[in-house]
Design an enzyme around this catalytic site. Structure first.
Site, mmCIF file in Angstrom:
data_model
loop_
_atom_site.group_PDB
_atom_site.id
_atom_site.type_symbol
_atom_site.label_atom_id
_atom_site.label_comp_id
_atom_site.label_asym_id
_atom_site.label_seq_id
_atom_site.Cartn_x
_atom_site.Cartn_y
_atom_site.Cartn_z
ATOM 1 N N HIS A 43 -2.950 -10.588 8.926
ATOM 2 C CA HIS A 43 -3.430 -9.319 8.374
ATOM 3 C C HIS A 43 -4.317 -9.612 7.157
ATOM 4 O O HIS A 43 -3.976 -10.439 6.322
ATOM 5 C CB HIS A 43 -2.194 -8.524 7.948
ATOM 6 C CG HIS A 43 -2.451 -7.130 7.512
ATOM 7 N ND1 HIS A 43 -1.591 -6.469 6.668
ATOM 8 C CD2 HIS A 43 -3.440 -6.249 7.808
ATOM 9 C CE1 HIS A 43 -2.035 -5.241 6.460
ATOM 10 N NE2 HIS A 43 -3.152 -5.081 7.144
ATOM 11 N N GLU A 90 -3.761 -5.208 19.292
ATOM 12 C CA GLU A 90 -2.882 -5.376 18.140
ATOM 13 C C GLU A 90 -1.868 -4.251 18.067
ATOM 14 O O GLU A 90 -2.217 -3.094 18.332
ATOM 15 C CB GLU A 90 -3.784 -5.384 16.903
ATOM 16 C CG GLU A 90 -3.080 -5.414 15.592
ATOM 17 C CD GLU A 90 -4.107 -5.428 14.451
ATOM 18 O OE1 GLU A 90 -5.232 -5.953 14.644
ATOM 19 O OE2 GLU A 90 -3.795 -4.900 13.385
ATOM 20 N N GLU A 121 1.790 -7.225 11.121
ATOM 21 C CA GLU A 121 1.366 -6.853 9.766
ATOM 22 C C GLU A 121 2.435 -6.094 8.992
ATOM 23 O O GLU A 121 2.430 -6.106 7.773
ATOM 24 C CB GLU A 121 0.039 -6.075 9.780
ATOM 25 C CG GLU A 121 0.122 -4.705 10.400
ATOM 26 C CD GLU A 121 -1.232 -4.005 10.429
ATOM 27 O OE1 GLU A 121 -2.216 -4.632 10.826
ATOM 28 O OE2 GLU A 121 -1.284 -2.825 10.054
ATOM 29 N N HIS A 148 -2.422 0.147 16.595
ATOM 30 C CA HIS A 148 -1.752 0.686 15.402
ATOM 31 C C HIS A 148 -0.444 1.403 15.727
ATOM 32 O O HIS A 148 -0.188 2.513 15.241
ATOM 33 C CB HIS A 148 -2.715 1.591 14.617
ATOM 34 C CG HIS A 148 -2.597 1.438 13.129
ATOM 35 N ND1 HIS A 148 -1.762 2.206 12.367
ATOM 36 C CD2 HIS A 148 -3.202 0.588 12.263
ATOM 37 C CE1 HIS A 148 -1.861 1.847 11.095
ATOM 38 N NE2 HIS A 148 -2.735 0.859 11.010
ATOM 39 N N ASN A 172 0.808 -1.219 0.000
ATOM 40 C CA ASN A 172 0.000 0.000 0.000
ATOM 41 C C ASN A 172 0.846 1.277 0.000
ATOM 42 O O ASN A 172 1.670 1.485 0.881
ATOM 43 C CB ASN A 172 -0.910 -0.023 1.248
ATOM 44 C CG ASN A 172 -2.156 0.814 1.073
ATOM 45 O OD1 ASN A 172 -2.396 1.391 0.019
ATOM 46 N ND2 ASN A 172 -2.970 0.878 2.125
ATOM 47 N N ASP A 209 -7.217 -2.590 17.693
ATOM 48 C CA ASP A 209 -5.929 -2.306 17.054
ATOM 49 C C ASP A 209 -5.376 -0.986 17.592
ATOM 50 O O ASP A 209 -6.017 0.061 17.442
ATOM 51 C CB ASP A 209 -6.142 -2.209 15.534
ATOM 52 C CG ASP A 209 -4.843 -2.128 14.749
ATOM 53 O OD1 ASP A 209 -3.763 -2.037 15.377
ATOM 54 O OD2 ASP A 209 -4.911 -2.152 13.503
ATOM 55 N N ARG A 236 -13.722 -6.456 15.700
ATOM 56 C CA ARG A 236 -12.739 -5.471 16.132
ATOM 57 C C ARG A 236 -13.460 -4.145 16.319
ATOM 58 O O ARG A 236 -14.308 -3.795 15.492
ATOM 59 C CB ARG A 236 -11.675 -5.344 15.048
ATOM 60 C CG ARG A 236 -10.500 -4.491 15.421
ATOM 61 C CD ARG A 236 -9.553 -4.328 14.238
ATOM 62 N NE ARG A 236 -9.765 -3.043 13.606
ATOM 63 C CZ ARG A 236 -8.864 -2.446 12.814
ATOM 64 N NH1 ARG A 236 -7.719 -3.042 12.535
ATOM 65 N NH2 ARG A 236 -9.121 -1.270 12.278
ATOM 66 N N TYR A 247 -7.237 6.419 12.712
ATOM 67 C CA TYR A 247 -7.079 5.189 11.927
ATOM 68 C C TYR A 247 -8.164 4.173 12.322
ATOM 69 O O TYR A 247 -8.633 4.164 13.462
ATOM 70 C CB TYR A 247 -5.689 4.570 12.181
ATOM 71 C CG TYR A 247 -5.576 4.045 13.593
ATOM 72 C CD1 TYR A 247 -5.176 4.874 14.625
ATOM 73 C CD2 TYR A 247 -5.937 2.739 13.897
ATOM 74 C CE1 TYR A 247 -5.140 4.423 15.934
ATOM 75 C CE2 TYR A 247 -5.908 2.270 15.207
ATOM 76 C CZ TYR A 247 -5.511 3.120 16.213
ATOM 77 O OH TYR A 247 -5.486 2.672 17.500
ATOM 78 N N GLU A 275 -8.084 -11.894 9.853
ATOM 79 C CA GLU A 275 -8.726 -10.594 9.625
ATOM 80 C C GLU A 275 -9.461 -10.631 8.285
ATOM 81 O O GLU A 275 -8.964 -11.155 7.298
ATOM 82 C CB GLU A 275 -7.679 -9.479 9.597
ATOM 83 C CG GLU A 275 -8.293 -8.106 9.389
ATOM 84 C CD GLU A 275 -7.257 -6.982 9.391
ATOM 85 O OE1 GLU A 275 -6.062 -7.264 9.174
ATOM 86 O OE2 GLU A 275 -7.666 -5.834 9.611
ATOM 87 N N TRP A 278 2.207 6.274 12.356
ATOM 88 C CA TRP A 278 0.828 6.168 11.894
ATOM 89 C C TRP A 278 0.404 4.721 12.020
ATOM 90 O O TRP A 278 -0.451 4.235 12.481
ATOM 91 C CB TRP A 278 0.647 6.599 10.426
ATOM 92 C CG TRP A 278 -0.816 6.559 10.075
ATOM 93 C CD1 TRP A 278 -1.761 7.490 10.435
ATOM 94 C CD2 TRP A 278 -1.525 5.526 9.379
ATOM 95 N NE1 TRP A 278 -3.000 7.083 9.997
ATOM 96 C CE2 TRP A 278 -2.887 5.874 9.349
ATOM 97 C CE3 TRP A 278 -1.135 4.310 8.800
ATOM 98 C CZ2 TRP A 278 -3.868 5.081 8.744
ATOM 99 C CZ3 TRP A 278 -2.082 3.515 8.190
ATOM 100 C CH2 TRP A 278 -3.449 3.898 8.163
#
Ligand code: GCO
Ligand code: MG
Length: 402
Positions: free
Chosen positions: A312, A236, A262, A212, A38, A210, A148, A160, A339, A402
């Protein structure tokens, strides 16, 4: 022996960008692999087109492990997301071919079913607590056994994990979206909505969250302790993972299970996390961690230490990656959870995928190989659309994870 005759790299954007590798043998058998990274798609496409495809032509398509070793050791430069995503695409496509040649779904080649289906978690989110609670109800009514939960932190724009439309998409056009971050506001708010979900809906389903990579180890320890009563299935990515040792500190303070992986690409990236039992779930994926061959190696190492899998599976992983994950998930003894996020309709028209969801479980179907077809003509109608993941900044303007 069936030689590889050609290999093509497709970059298209049916609702979002995907990079897809197709390998074709001299016998006309095709296999597909996901190569999507990504926000860095073209780097992998070039790695494949310019540096890998020339090495594939004429190779025996049946020699999956040897091809993996050749591409990994043979490059001299090792690991990293671009390299490992490119190798993953080749590996996944070769498993697809092997399945088609054998007339068997890939999970049969991996040892056959260990379970009736693959437990998945869906992504409930909300701009505030009431809308999150409604979204959790929607997933439970749709039969999900695990959900989640993420809500936008008040006063912190663009948190996020919070869906704006029907499909979650954090990548933005032109330059990265810059989003503010306030750790203290998050630490005060997130435990309240996780508690609210349990108060409203009870404990007979799995609840996940999550973080993140947003917290320091000691903040993550505090978070894990604070949410113990919500009995999370996992928290997570509680802290950035470059320093595997830092998870020991979190571990010493909380029984909230930890899931990580991930952004990791190789067995060496998770080595200490696994062998020192610093985590409970390893979340590496087929696409970003070297394909089915390498992910199986990671999962087998994890099994020795009682650690389960939880790959992931966000929408920036293509349906090819999802199918490959589901085949592997069916066949490994230490599977934990998968997921799952629904792809946009345009994505599903380009990737015709045999994976089905019923009663909160995924199944890959029994088509030979992975059971996914790629419609390149339709894909050509959706040209590549440069996009970036957001960047987070703390309240003082400095860059945060992030
Ligand atoms: C998750 C994720 C993702 C990532 C995304 C980045 O599903 O757990 O954290 O949504 O942010 O895959 O490309
Ligand atoms: Mg995540």
């Amino acid at each position: 022996m069936s030689r590889i005759e050609h290999a093509e790299v497709f970059v298209a954007s049916p609702a979002r960008n995907f990079v897809t590798l197709r390998i074709t043998t001299a016998d006309g058998v095709t296999g597909h692999g996901d190569a999507t990274l990504n926000g860095r798609e073209l780097a992998v496409a070039s790695y494949l087109r310019d540096h890998v495809v020339p090495l594939l032509i004429g190779r025996d398509a049946a020699r999956i492990e040897d091809t993996w070793q050749y591409l990994y050791r043979g490059a001299y430069w090792r690991r990293g997301p671009v390299t490992m995503t490119a190798i993953a695409a080749v590996d996944t496509a070769l498993w697809d071919i092997k399945g088609k040649v054998a007339g068997l779904p890939v999970y049969q080649l991996l040892g056959g079913r260990c379970r009736d289906g693959v437990l998945v978690y869906g992504h409930a989110s909300g701009s505030d607590v009431p809308s999150l609670l409604d979204d959790v109800a929607r997933f439970r009514e749709a039969g999900y056994r695990a959900v989640r939960a993420q809500a936008a932190v008040p006063g912190v724009g663009g948190t996020y994990g919070v869906r704006k439309g029907a499909i979650y998409e954090p990548a933005a056009a032109s330059l990265p979206d810059e989003q503010p971050w306030d750790t203290e506001a998050y630490l005060r708010f997130a435990p309240t909505y996780l508690r609210a979900v349990r108060e409203r809906y009870g404990f007979d389903f799995h609840l996940l969250h999550d973080v993140h990579h947003r917290l320091t180890p000691v903040e993550a320890a505090r978070f894990g302790k604070t949410v113990e009563e919500a009995q999370l299935f996992w928290m997570e990515d509680p802290t950035p993972v470059e320093n595997q040792e830092s998870f020991r500190l979190i571990r010493q303070h909380t029984t909230t299970p930890i899931a990580v992986g991930e952004v990791l690409n190789s067995i060496w990236d998770v080595h200490h996390l696994i062998t020192e039992q610093l985590i409970d779930y390893v979340r590496t994926s087929v696409v970003h961690a070297g394909g089915i061959t390498h992910l199986r190696r990671i999962f087998d190492l994890a099994a020795l230490y009682g650690i389960r899998t939880g790959s992931h599976g966000a929408t920036d992983l293509s349906p090819v990656a999802l199918a490959a994950a589901v085949h592997l998930d069916l066949a490994v003894p230490n599977f934990g959870i998968q997921e799952y996020m629904e792809h946009a309709p345009e994505t599903m028209e380009v990737f015709r995928c045999g994976v089905t969801l019923a009663d909160g479980l995924l199944n890959p179907g029994d088509a030979p190989g992975l059971g996914v077809d790629y419609d390149e003509k339709l894909a050509a109608r959706f040209p590549y659309n440069p996009r970036y993941l957001p960047v987070a900044r703390r309240l003082d303007g400095s860059v945060h994870d992030w």
